[in-house]
Design a protein around this motif. Structure first.
Motif, PDB file in Angstrom:
ATOM      1  N   GLU A  35     -12.053   7.064  -7.284  1.00  0.00           N
ATOM      2  CA  GLU A  35     -10.814   6.282  -7.281  1.00  0.00           C
ATOM      3  C   GLU A  35     -10.006   6.549  -8.549  1.00  0.00           C
ATOM      4  N   LYS A  76      -8.397   9.919  -8.217  1.00  0.00           N
ATOM      5  CA  LYS A  76      -7.292   9.829  -7.262  1.00  0.00           C
ATOM      6  C   LYS A  76      -6.060   9.205  -7.909  1.00  0.00           C
ATOM      7  N   HIS A 103     -14.007  15.374  -1.420  1.00  0.00           N
ATOM      8  CA  HIS A 103     -13.864  15.575  -2.860  1.00  0.00           C
ATOM      9  C   HIS A 103     -15.133  16.195  -3.447  1.00  0.00           C
ATOM     10  N   HIS A 137     -12.907  11.180   2.639  1.00  0.00           N
ATOM     11  CA  HIS A 137     -12.174  11.625   1.460  1.00  0.00           C
ATOM     12  C   HIS A 137     -13.133  11.803   0.276  1.00  0.00           C
TER      13      HIS A 137
END
Length: 111
Positions: free
Chosen positions: A92, A95, A64, A60
């Motif tokens: 993070e 997200k 990104h 992930h």
């Protein structure tokens, strides 16, 4: 956002399941596995790759950097090597902000 959260968190995911999470081909998963040393899948007796949740999180992060931010593979590798901790924190944060945004849009649409 093409990343789909797994419905049930499991110990291992197959390469097909990981590819479906990111809506990419399995060949891209195998290629990124070779290119990035942070991806270390387990292999069963048949040689099938089994990815942990940590591997999925690393995919992930790579997704990104490469697909969403448009970095080259070389640039993404350098970014992960030089300041991995701050890169993960920023990822993070992004997200979480996206999740908050989706929640707010959902609330607005229900009004």
């Amino acid at each position: 956002m093409p990343y789909k959260e797994p419905i049930v968190e499991r110990l291992y995911y197959s390469i097909g399941e990981v590819a479906n999470m990111f809506n990419v081909n399995t060949s891209l998963i195998r290629y990124w596995e070779k290119e990035f040393d942070i991806i270390k899948p387990h292999k069963n007796k048949k040689g099938n790759r089994l990815f942990t949740q940590q591997d999925v999180d690393n995919f992930h992060l790579i997704y990104h950097l490469v697909k969403e931010r448009g970095m080259t593979l070389k640039g993404a590798k350098l970014k992960l090597k030089e300041n991995r901790h701050s890169t993960e924190e920023n990822f993070e944060l992004i997200k979480r902000l996206k999740e908050i945004r989706e929640t707010l849009i959902s609330i607005r649409d229900n009004l």
